[in-house]
Design a protein around this motif. Structure first.
Motif, PDB file in Angstrom:
ATOM      1  N   LEU A   1      60.371  68.544  56.636  1.00 31.10           N
ATOM      2  CA  LEU A   1      61.362  69.024  57.595  1.00 31.10           C
ATOM      3  C   LEU A   1      61.816  67.906  58.513  1.00 31.10           C
ATOM      4  O   LEU A   1      63.014  67.768  58.807  1.00 31.10           O
ATOM      5  N   ASP A   2      60.880  67.081  58.958  1.00 25.29           N
ATOM      6  CA  ASP A   2      61.246  65.959  59.830  1.00 25.29           C
ATOM      7  C   ASP A   2      62.235  65.025  59.133  1.00 25.29           C
ATOM      8  O   ASP A   2      63.217  64.568  59.743  1.00 25.29           O
ATOM      9  N   ILE A   3      61.997  64.730  57.860  1.00 16.16           N
ATOM     10  CA  ILE A   3      62.854  63.808  57.112  1.00 16.16           C
ATOM     11  C   ILE A   3      64.290  64.307  57.085  1.00 16.16           C
ATOM     12  O   ILE A   3      65.234  63.564  57.375  1.00 16.16           O
ATOM     13  N   SER A   4      64.465  65.576  56.746  1.00 16.34           N
ATOM     14  CA  SER A   4      65.830  66.118  56.674  1.00 16.34           C
ATOM     15  C   SER A   4      66.413  66.362  58.053  1.00 16.34           C
ATOM     16  O   SER A   4      67.587  66.057  58.307  1.00 16.34           O
ATOM     17  N   ALA A   5      65.601  66.877  58.975  1.00 14.66           N
ATOM     18  CA  ALA A   5      66.118  67.248  60.299  1.00 14.66           C
ATOM     19  C   ALA A   5      66.558  66.023  61.101  1.00 14.66           C
ATOM     20  O   ALA A   5      67.569  66.072  61.812  1.00 14.66           O
ATOM     21  N   GLU A   6      65.824  64.922  61.010  1.00 11.69           N
ATOM     22  CA  GLU A   6      66.172  63.745  61.802  1.00 11.69           C
ATOM     23  C   GLU A   6      67.526  63.179  61.381  1.00 11.69           C
ATOM     24  O   GLU A   6      68.315  62.748  62.228  1.00 11.69           O
ATOM     25  N   ILE A   7      67.792  63.172  60.092  1.00 15.24           N
ATOM     26  CA  ILE A   7      69.080  62.661  59.613  1.00 15.24           C
ATOM     27  C   ILE A   7      70.195  63.666  59.887  1.00 15.24           C
ATOM     28  O   ILE A   7      71.297  63.291  60.340  1.00 15.24           O
ATOM     29  N   GLU A   8      69.944  64.933  59.645  1.00 11.10           N
ATOM     30  CA  GLU A   8      70.988  65.936  59.863  1.00 11.10           C
ATOM     31  C   GLU A   8      71.319  66.107  61.340  1.00 11.10           C
ATOM     32  O   GLU A   8      72.447  66.482  61.693  1.00 11.10           O
TER      33      GLU A   8
ATOM     34  N   LEU B   1      76.455  57.503  60.930  1.00  8.42           N
ATOM     35  CA  LEU B   1      77.273  56.724  61.852  1.00  8.42           C
ATOM     36  C   LEU B   1      76.613  55.369  62.087  1.00  8.42           C
ATOM     37  O   LEU B   1      75.382  55.243  62.024  1.00  8.42           O
ATOM     38  N   ASP B   2      77.425  54.368  62.368  1.00  8.17           N
ATOM     39  CA  ASP B   2      76.868  53.030  62.541  1.00  8.17           C
ATOM     40  C   ASP B   2      75.778  52.978  63.610  1.00  8.17           C
ATOM     41  O   ASP B   2      74.774  52.279  63.462  1.00  8.17           O
ATOM     42  N   GLU B   3      75.952  53.752  64.677  1.00 12.40           N
ATOM     43  CA  GLU B   3      74.966  53.717  65.768  1.00 12.40           C
ATOM     44  C   GLU B   3      73.628  54.328  65.368  1.00 12.40           C
ATOM     45  O   GLU B   3      72.610  54.107  66.031  1.00 12.40           O
ATOM     46  N   ASP B   4      73.622  55.100  64.262  1.00  9.69           N
ATOM     47  CA  ASP B   4      72.393  55.757  63.811  1.00  9.69           C
ATOM     48  C   ASP B   4      71.726  55.040  62.647  1.00  9.69           C
ATOM     49  O   ASP B   4      70.767  55.554  62.069  1.00  9.69           O
ATOM     50  N   LEU B   5      72.179  53.835  62.323  1.00  8.48           N
ATOM     51  CA  LEU B   5      71.579  53.092  61.224  1.00  8.48           C
ATOM     52  C   LEU B   5      70.096  52.808  61.442  1.00  8.48           C
ATOM     53  O   LEU B   5      69.310  52.917  60.491  1.00  8.48           O
ATOM     54  N   PRO B   6      69.643  52.446  62.643  1.00 15.64           N
ATOM     55  CA  PRO B   6      68.198  52.225  62.820  1.00 15.64           C
ATOM     56  C   PRO B   6      67.359  53.438  62.417  1.00 15.64           C
ATOM     57  O   PRO B   6      66.296  53.279  61.807  1.00 15.64           O
ATOM     58  N   LEU B   7      67.846  54.638  62.731  1.00 15.32           N
ATOM     59  CA  LEU B   7      67.127  55.842  62.344  1.00 15.32           C
ATOM     60  C   LEU B   7      67.093  55.978  60.819  1.00 15.32           C
ATOM     61  O   LEU B   7      66.041  56.266  60.234  1.00 15.32           O
ATOM     62  N   ALA B   8      68.228  55.776  60.171  1.00 13.19           N
ATOM     63  CA  ALA B   8      68.297  55.917  58.720  1.00 13.19           C
ATOM     64  C   ALA B   8      67.363  54.932  58.033  1.00 13.19           C
ATOM     65  O   ALA B   8      66.671  55.271  57.064  1.00 13.19           O
ATOM     66  N   ILE B   9      67.323  53.697  58.519  1.00 13.65           N
ATOM     67  CA  ILE B   9      66.439  52.688  57.929  1.00 13.65           C
ATOM     68  C   ILE B   9      64.987  53.101  58.062  1.00 13.65           C
ATOM     69  O   ILE B   9      64.205  53.026  57.105  1.00 13.65           O
ATOM     70  N   ASP B  10      64.610  53.574  59.238  1.00 16.37           N
ATOM     71  CA  ASP B  10      63.219  53.962  59.467  1.00 16.37           C
ATOM     72  C   ASP B  10      62.820  55.137  58.583  1.00 16.37           C
ATOM     73  O   ASP B  10      61.739  55.131  57.973  1.00 16.37           O
ATOM     74  N   VAL B  11      63.670  56.142  58.493  1.00 20.75           N
ATOM     75  CA  VAL B  11      63.355  57.338  57.702  1.00 20.75           C
ATOM     76  C   VAL B  11      63.286  57.001  56.217  1.00 20.75           C
ATOM     77  O   VAL B  11      62.326  57.368  55.521  1.00 20.75           O
ATOM     78  N   MET B  12      64.295  56.293  55.697  1.00 21.79           N
ATOM     79  CA  MET B  12      64.350  56.041  54.261  1.00 21.79           C
ATOM     80  C   MET B  12      63.245  55.078  53.817  1.00 21.79           C
ATOM     81  O   MET B  12      62.625  55.263  52.762  1.00 21.79           O
ATOM     82  N   CYS B  13      62.977  54.056  54.606  1.00 24.22           N
ATOM     83  CA  CYS B  13      61.882  53.145  54.265  1.00 24.22           C
ATOM     84  C   CYS B  13      60.539  53.870  54.309  1.00 24.22           C
ATOM     85  O   CYS B  13      59.659  53.624  53.473  1.00 24.22           O
TER      86      CYS B  13
END
Length: 469
Positions: A110-117, A139-151
């Motif tokens: 849930l955290d994985i999907s919820a943080e990105i959504e 969004l460009d400003e949310d790239l740090p979050l996407a990198i952390d979640v996907m990695c």
């Protein structure tokens, strides 16, 4: 999450290496004795600046900075697909793709999907026969979050036993759903007709017989053996800064199984020896469908073959669009089929060229007769200069128009690195297409379209209906 679709042919071998300038990057994690190496690959006038960093672990990071965009697509590409499985492992790569979204030491599913959504982003993944991709668009400003979640999900998944059982049920449903889609099933049947028991002839999803007994231990072993830093390419495109992306990736992977001792990046998959194919054959899957689905085709060329640009032109003219010969003859002139097209699939050491048609069962014989006649005509007489010019225009236009979003640009970076080991500038690629001659196309057509053809059919027929086909 899905298996890869049967995509139309897009030419693109990334040519000889280009001049680059190197710069060091600060190391982190356990790989503290080596430095990352960064190169600028291109300043493409049709895009942005492309940079590539090789981390000490052998993991590669490529970015394309496009300041005019307000989004970023971020993908983690692993050089592992269904062809890397043994027979009993069939479906393991696809099974693992599902499981990596189920939770890590830091996050639940849930955290994985919820943080990105929560920031309006999207995530997904797909498995092919030669690689697996996990990606996010934010969004460009949310790239740090996407990198952390996907990695996090790719490097440190838990693969909990309960999740294995849950996803096993989901995958079995996906296999059953696929069996209810004869237009998809016929492509798998055709691959089996050409490749037989070779891994390229197997289903990406595996089968009920292989997925049902697969254990967590088997999947865990596949995960840790195959998901290693030298086999991974990370790519991002959009409004970003390369050095920042590299820093964030290193932070996200620090202390994970992908933060390893220095190693060289894995070489791209070799194209020798070539995959041995079966003699031309006919396979029929009897099904009480309202429409017959048929593929007629033969072994093609691998993705490093210098003739791939000529093949793209030939494919466009023969069955690549509404102006193509097959579409005009079978659908527009005679109204025999709603869908008819040709396509080429290319792998490191093999390829396919085929024609698909969906039609009423009673019209199948006529559709096949017309298709074979057109293939013979092109093999014998070739294409005209005007047709080759049109086919080249289609190749160039579809390639450039396909780069109008960050996701396609991210994919281009990753595939260039993962499949070819280099990246060709857009202008050079277009020049390669422009350089294709009528003689090159017609020589290829004469050789390729004269090969013995295999036939795959899904519909209300049995094998005996195609004796001598």
């Amino acid at each position: 999450m899905s298996r890869a679709d049967h995509a139309p042919f897009v030419p693109g071998r990334w040519g000889a290496g280009h001049r680059a300038r190197a710069a060091g990057a600060a190391p982190s994690g356990r790989s503290t004795s080596a430095r990352a190496v960064t190169r600028t690959l291109s300043d493409d006038p049709l895009g942005g600046t492309v940079r590539r960093t090789v981390l000490p672990s052998g993991l590669r990071v490529l970015t394309e900075a496009i300041p005019a965009m307000r989004s970023v697509s971020f993908g983690i590409w692993v050089a592992v697909g269904s062809r890397d499985e043994t027979g009993p492992q069939s479906g393991a790569a696809h099974f693992l793709e599902h499981l990596l979204f189920k939770g890590t030491h830091k996050r639940s599913a849930l955290d994985i999907s919820a943080e990105i959504e929560a920031v309006g982003g999207e995530t997904n993944a797909f498995t092919t026969k030669e690689y697996t991709c996990y990606y996010a668009r934010v969004l460009d400003e949310d790239l740090p979050l996407a990198i952390d979640v996907m990695c996090d999900l790719v490097a440190d998944s838990l693969l909990e036993p309960a999740d294995v059982e849950t996803e096993r049920g989901v995958i079995l449903e996906e296999i059953a759903m696929h069996d209810d889609e004869p237009g998809d099933e016929v492509h798998d049947l055709f691959a089996r007709a050409v490749y037989g028991d070779h891994p390229l002839g197997r289903l990406i999803s595996g089968t009920e017989e292989t997925v049902t007994p697969m254990t967590r231990r088997q999947i865990q072993g596949f995960y840790r053996k195959r998901y290693v830093a030298p086999q991974i390419v990370i790519a991002a495109a959009g409004n970003l800064d390369h050095a920042t992306v590299v820093k964030l990736v290193r932070q996200a992977l620090a202390g994970t199984p992908l933060d390893t001792a220095p190693a060289a990046p894995a070489a791209h998959r070799p194209n020798t020896p070539a995959v041995r194919t079966k003699p031309a054959t006919t396979l029929v899957e009897p099904k009480e469908t309202e429409q017959a689905h048929v593929i007629l085709g033969c072994p093609g060329i691998d993705r490093l073959d210098e003739r791939r640009f000529a093949l793209g032109v030939l494919n466009n003219v023969l069955g690549g669009g509404m102006s193509s010969r097959l579409f005009q003859e079978i659908r527009e002139q005679r109204g025999l089929a709603y869908s008819v097209y040709s396509y080429a699939s290319q792998y490191a050491d093999a390829g396919l060229f085929a024609v698909y048609a969906g039609c009423a069962p009673g019209k199948l014989d006529e559709v096949l007769e017309l298709t074979r006649a057109e293939l013979r005509r092109v093999a014998t007489d070739g294409l005209t200069e005007a047709e080759v010019a049109r086919g080249k225009g289609m190749s160039k236009g579809s390639f450039v128009l396909g780069l109008e979003d960050t996701g396609s640009r991210m994919s281009r970076l990753a595939k260039g690195e993962l499949l070819y080991g280099d990246l060709v500038p857009v202008d050079e690629l277009l020049s390669r297409v422009d350089a294709v001659t009528v003689d090159e196309v017609n020589t290829l057509a004469a050789e390729l379209l004269s090969r013995p053809m295999s036939l795959a059919v899904v519909g209300p027929f049995d094998q005996g209906d195609f004796t001598g086909a």
